[in-house]
Each structure stands twice: as structure tokens, then as C-alpha cells.
Design a protein around this motif. Structure first.
Motif, short mmCIF file in Angstrom:
data_model
loop_
_atom_site.label_atom_id
_atom_site.label_comp_id
_atom_site.label_asym_id
_atom_site.label_seq_id
_atom_site.Cartn_x
_atom_site.Cartn_y
_atom_site.Cartn_z
N SER A 263 -19.57 18.11 -20.84
CA SER A 263 -20.43 17.05 -21.33
C SER A 263 -19.68 15.73 -21.25
O SER A 263 -18.57 15.62 -21.78
N GLU A 264 -20.26 14.73 -20.59
CA GLU A 264 -19.59 13.44 -20.48
C GLU A 264 -19.47 12.76 -21.83
O GLU A 264 -18.51 12.03 -22.08
N GLN A 265 -20.43 12.99 -22.72
CA GLN A 265 -20.41 12.32 -24.02
C GLN A 265 -19.43 12.98 -24.99
O GLN A 265 -18.63 12.31 -25.65
N ASP A 266 -19.44 14.30 -25.08
CA ASP A 266 -18.68 15.02 -26.11
C ASP A 266 -17.62 15.96 -25.54
O ASP A 266 -17.09 16.78 -26.28
N HIS A 267 -17.33 15.83 -24.25
CA HIS A 267 -16.39 16.71 -23.55
C HIS A 267 -16.96 18.10 -23.32
O HIS A 267 -16.81 18.67 -22.26
N SER B 254 -20.33 20.95 -24.57
CA SER B 254 -21.49 21.36 -25.36
C SER B 254 -21.71 22.85 -25.13
O SER B 254 -21.17 23.42 -24.17
N ASN C 185 -7.96 20.18 -27.33
CA ASN C 185 -9.18 19.40 -27.58
C ASN C 185 -8.94 18.21 -28.52
O ASN C 185 -9.83 17.83 -29.29
N GLN C 186 -7.75 17.61 -28.40
CA GLN C 186 -7.42 16.44 -29.22
C GLN C 186 -7.49 15.18 -28.36
O GLN C 186 -6.87 15.12 -27.28
N GLU C 187 -8.21 14.17 -28.84
CA GLU C 187 -8.33 12.91 -28.11
C GLU C 187 -6.95 12.29 -27.88
O GLU C 187 -6.10 12.28 -28.78
N ASN D 88 -13.54 26.81 -38.51
CA ASN D 88 -14.75 26.00 -38.38
C ASN D 88 -15.84 26.58 -39.27
O ASN D 88 -16.38 27.65 -38.98
N CYS E 138 -14.69 28.90 -22.31
CA CYS E 138 -14.73 27.59 -22.98
C CYS E 138 -13.28 27.10 -23.13
O CYS E 138 -12.79 26.96 -24.25
N TRP F 294 -10.79 21.24 -23.07
CA TRP F 294 -11.20 20.21 -22.11
C TRP F 294 -10.04 19.28 -21.72
O TRP F 294 -10.16 18.51 -20.76
#
Length: 208
Positions: A24-28, A30, A68-70, A134, A148, A151
Motif C-alpha cells: 500500500s502506497e499510503q500505509d506500506h 494493507s 516496520n519502523q518509519e 496487538n 507479510c 515492508w
């Protein structure tokens, strides 16, 4: 012994319909369709009394703190461990096919029940551990849940789909057994095996 994973060619990318997470380009990432692929096998040796299906990713980071850390990446040089995505044991000897979508058709928050299923007995995959922190997703994940990978991982992940022909009707496993328990129980009972390997990534730098 031969295995066909329909829709997945050896060494080629796993189609998104079989993935737990899609790009997903927005949220890496989905949620994906998360359907198990169809497996068909043949030429099992004489004396086969049951089959085991295992799908695993050997490329999962051994340390998850940067996953998955920015602003961070998971180095391709980090040691890797096996992550089990699908465990199905005690498949009867007269079965040689598992239909697409039979063991998973969509992401199931909080997981799916392990134990007896249409084509054998489900074990517990490693999303059980990965999603334990989670509150919206934590639970016991039985059966199939697809790719999965992180990313931000520099490494392309490989997914091994395996079928093993055994000389016993049952491995005697029950409850929330995992991939290592399956491997230990199979030891000394494997008559033949077959494997198909696909690849998958959510890293845009590796997708291009």
C-alpha cells in the motif's frame, strides 16, 4: 514425488491473493485476500500412510526491533530464522489435493482454531507470536496465513511450500503444536518430500 502449487511458479513472486499483507502506497501494507493456494501432489512412495504440509519463510529477522519502523531499515545482513505460515498434519494417504481457499479465505483477526480440519489437523503458525502484542489482532493462528514480510526489509523473502509423505498415519500431535514440534515428530518417518518456493516483498525498492 511431485508437488504443484497452482498459481505459484518456482522462484517467482507469490501472487497477492495468497498474501496476508499487500503493498500500500499510503500505509506500506494493507490486508490481503489471504487465500491458501491449491496444492496437488503425486507419485508418493509405496508405504505412505499420511502426509504433512508445511509452508515457511526462512528469511524472517531474528531481531524485530526495527521491523516496520518509519525511518529505519532491516539490514539484509541480520541473522534470519524460520517463520511457519502453514502446518497441516495427519493428512490421509488417499488425499492428494487441497483446494484453494479451503484452509484460509481472508485475514481472520484474532486467528483461527487449530485442530481437526477438512484435510487433516491444523497446527499453529507464527502469527500467533508476531501479533501477540496487538490488541486488535492477538490470538491463536491455526492453519494457513500467507506472506507479510516487513515492508522495510532489505532482503527478498522466500516461501517454501512442502509436502512430506510419512510412514505413520498420525504424528500424535494435538493442541497448539508449532512447526518445530512437527519437524521433531516427523524425524525418521519421512519417505519422500517435494517443495515449491516462491518469493515476496513489501519493500518498494525491491518490488520495482
Amino acid at each position: 514425488m511431485k508437488l504443484e502449487v497452482r498459481g505459484i511458479e518456482e522462484g517467482q513472486p507469490v501472487p497477492e491473493k495468497f498474501a496476508f499483507g499487500v503493498f500500500s502506497e499510503q500505509d506500506h501494507m494493507s490486508f490481503g485476500p489471504n487465500r491458501n493456494p491449491e496444492l496437488v501432489w503425486e507419485d508418493a512412495p509405496e508405504g505412505t500412510k499420511s502426509f504433512v504440509v508445511i509452508m515457511f519463510d526462512p528469511d524472517v529477522p531474528s531481531v524485530a526491533e526495527d521491523v516496520n519502523q518509519e525511518g529505519k531499515t532491516v539490514s539484509k545482513d541480520l541473522p534470519r530464522v524460520d517463520f511457519f505460515h502453514w502446518l497441516l498434519v495427519d493428512i490421509p494417504a488417499n488425499v492428494s489435493r487441497i483446494p484453494e481457499g479451503e484452509d484460509s479465505d481472508g485475514v481472520s483477526p484474532k486467528g483461527k482454531e487449530p485442530g481437526p480440519a477438512a484435510f487433516g489437523v491444523r497446527g499453529v503458525n507464527n502469527y500467533t507470536q508476531f501479533l501477540a502484542g496487538n490488541p486488535d489482532m492477538a490470538g491463536t493462528y491455526g492453519g494457513y496465513d500467507g506472506p507479510c514480510p516487513p515492508w522495510n526489509d532489505e532482503l527478498l523473502h522466500h516461501y517454501h511450500y512442502e509436502v512430506h509423505a510419512l510412514d505413520v498415519e498420525t504424528l500424535g500431535l494435538s493442541g497448539e503444536f508449532d512447526g518445530n514440534a512437527v519437524r521433531d515428530a516427523m524425524a525418521g518417518h519421512v519417505l519422500a518430500s517435494a517443495r515449491v518456493t516462491g518469493t515476496y516483498t513489501l519493500n518498494p525498492d525491491l518490488r520495482s
